[in-house]
Enzyme design. Structure first.
Site, mmCIF file in Angstrom:
data_model
loop_
_atom_site.group_PDB
_atom_site.id
_atom_site.type_symbol
_atom_site.label_atom_id
_atom_site.label_comp_id
_atom_site.label_asym_id
_atom_site.label_seq_id
_atom_site.Cartn_x
_atom_site.Cartn_y
_atom_site.Cartn_z
ATOM 1 N N THR A 133 9.463 -58.505 -31.844
ATOM 2 C CA THR A 133 8.889 -57.184 -32.094
ATOM 3 C C THR A 133 7.524 -57.115 -31.410
ATOM 4 O O THR A 133 6.603 -57.820 -31.805
ATOM 5 C CB THR A 133 8.736 -56.951 -33.624
ATOM 6 N N ARG B 201 21.083 -60.682 -32.322
ATOM 7 C CA ARG B 201 20.796 -61.928 -31.591
ATOM 8 C C ARG B 201 20.567 -63.122 -32.516
ATOM 9 O O ARG B 201 20.717 -64.250 -32.114
ATOM 10 C CB ARG B 201 19.592 -61.755 -30.666
ATOM 11 N N GLU C 251 13.641 -56.653 -42.467
ATOM 12 C CA GLU C 251 12.996 -55.924 -41.368
ATOM 13 C C GLU C 251 14.086 -55.141 -40.654
ATOM 14 O O GLU C 251 15.156 -55.690 -40.370
ATOM 15 C CB GLU C 251 12.362 -56.894 -40.382
ATOM 16 N N ARG D 275 18.760 -57.270 -36.299
ATOM 17 C CA ARG D 275 18.547 -56.461 -35.091
ATOM 18 C C ARG D 275 19.852 -55.826 -34.650
ATOM 19 O O ARG D 275 20.939 -56.347 -34.900
ATOM 20 C CB ARG D 275 18.021 -57.338 -33.958
ATOM 21 N N GLU E 257 2.351 -53.416 -43.042
ATOM 22 C CA GLU E 257 2.223 -54.788 -42.553
ATOM 23 C C GLU E 257 1.481 -54.693 -41.216
ATOM 24 O O GLU E 257 1.977 -54.084 -40.262
ATOM 25 C CB GLU E 257 3.595 -55.459 -42.366
ATOM 26 N N ASN F 117 10.104 -66.081 -42.721
ATOM 27 C CA ASN F 117 11.087 -65.405 -41.880
ATOM 28 C C ASN F 117 12.047 -66.452 -41.289
ATOM 29 O O ASN F 117 11.604 -67.357 -40.575
ATOM 30 C CB ASN F 117 10.339 -64.636 -40.778
ATOM 31 N N HIS G 242 14.868 -67.448 -36.951
ATOM 32 C CA HIS G 242 15.104 -68.450 -35.905
ATOM 33 C C HIS G 242 15.938 -69.639 -36.377
ATOM 34 O O HIS G 242 16.363 -70.443 -35.558
ATOM 35 C CB HIS G 242 13.791 -68.846 -35.238
ATOM 36 N N HIS H 91 3.005 -61.754 -37.788
ATOM 37 C CA HIS H 91 3.407 -61.917 -36.390
ATOM 38 C C HIS H 91 2.538 -62.947 -35.676
ATOM 39 O O HIS H 91 1.331 -62.790 -35.582
ATOM 40 C CB HIS H 91 3.392 -60.607 -35.596
ATOM 41 N N HIS I 240 15.359 -60.183 -40.095
ATOM 42 C CA HIS I 240 15.409 -58.974 -39.270
ATOM 43 C C HIS I 240 16.834 -58.852 -38.719
ATOM 44 O O HIS I 240 17.249 -59.660 -37.895
ATOM 45 C CB HIS I 240 14.389 -59.114 -38.130
#
Ligand code: PXP
Length: 241
Positions: free
Chosen positions: A106, A54, A75, A50, A156, A10, A13, A195, A48
């Site tokens: 999340t 962000r 996602e 969003r 998931e 992922n 970040h 996660h 993801h």
């Protein structure tokens, strides 16, 4: 031989670091980090998009839908707008997640039972485009059953609470994860997890029955600072000579 567990990296970040300067810097280059992850063995790239944008931006989704050399897993919240975007950019996988504006990440699993109709409609629309769907849920047998009933390809399992819990609570959550994974497998669903995973918890999660895939982001980006910062400071010292 034990089946290999697929690793989805992922890169949200990576985008976070770019967006803290308003997205105006040319670094970090998300495609460069995607290619580095793939070179290192990532089987999939996860992003993801969003609603509050962000970290990942629409431009990132567009770019990676064209240039990501491995499966792209998007996602997304189950909204009309996101379903339209997924339909347009056609990632290999979509993972439906709940989304709240104020949350740091999340925080919980998707309530499939409560939103069955809406989720089923979105699944059918995207599966018709050839997109496979996983649902990010808590390790709850009723949610697993609902995921099967709405026609998901995979679940998931949310590992975030298990990672943070200690002692008896941690053991209980592990038991819930095992039961949910086993039930999902017997219903014909693929089992993914993710996660909060770090090296220690990733090692342990390999013991989860029927696990096919993990998605890991925050820890990997943080961990990369350890080896990466030293070499970038070294290079800057050279530049300043
Ligand atoms: N899986 C899902 C569904 C997520 O929402 C996230 C966070 O974006 C992850 C995996 C990765 O979590 P982490 O960044 O804590 O490794």
């Amino acid at each position: 031989m034990k089946n290999k567990i697929r690793l989805g990296v992922n890169v949200d970040h990576v985008a976070t670091l770019r967006q803290v300067r308003g997205g105006k810097t040319t670094y970090p280059d998300i495609l460069e980090m995607v290619l580095a992850s793939v070179k290192a063995g990532a089987d999939q790239i996860t992003i993801h998009l969003r609603e509050d944008r962000r970290h990942i931006q629409l431009q990132d989704l567009k770019l990676l839908s064209e240039k990501c050399p491995v499966d792209l897993n998007l996602e997304m919240a189950v909204t009309q707008k996101m379903v339209q975007l997924a339909n347009k950019y056609k990632p290999e996988w979509c993972c439906f997640v709940p989304e709240k504006r104020q949350e740091l990440t999340t925080e919980g699993g998707l309530d499939v039972i409560k939103n069955k109709k809406n989720i089923q409609k979105a699944i059918q629309k995207l599966q018709a485009r050839g997109v496979e769907i996983s649902l990010f849920i808590a390790p709850d047998l009723n949610q697993v059953k609902a995921a099967f009933e709405v026609g998901a390809d995979a679940i998931e399992l949310h590992t975030g609470h298990w990672v943070l819990y200690q002692g008896a609570r941690k053991l209980k959550e592990w038991d819930r994860l095992k039961k949910a994974a086993t039930r999902a497998y017997h219903l014909g669903l693929r089992v993914h997890a993710g996660h909060g995973l770090d090296y220690t918890h990733a090692k342990k999660i390999t013991q989860l029955p029927f696990l096919k895939e993990v998605n890991i982001g925050h820890f990997l980006v943080c961990e990369s600072l350890k080896s990466g910062l030293q070499s970038s400071v070294k290079k800057m010292v050279q530049v300043l000579k």
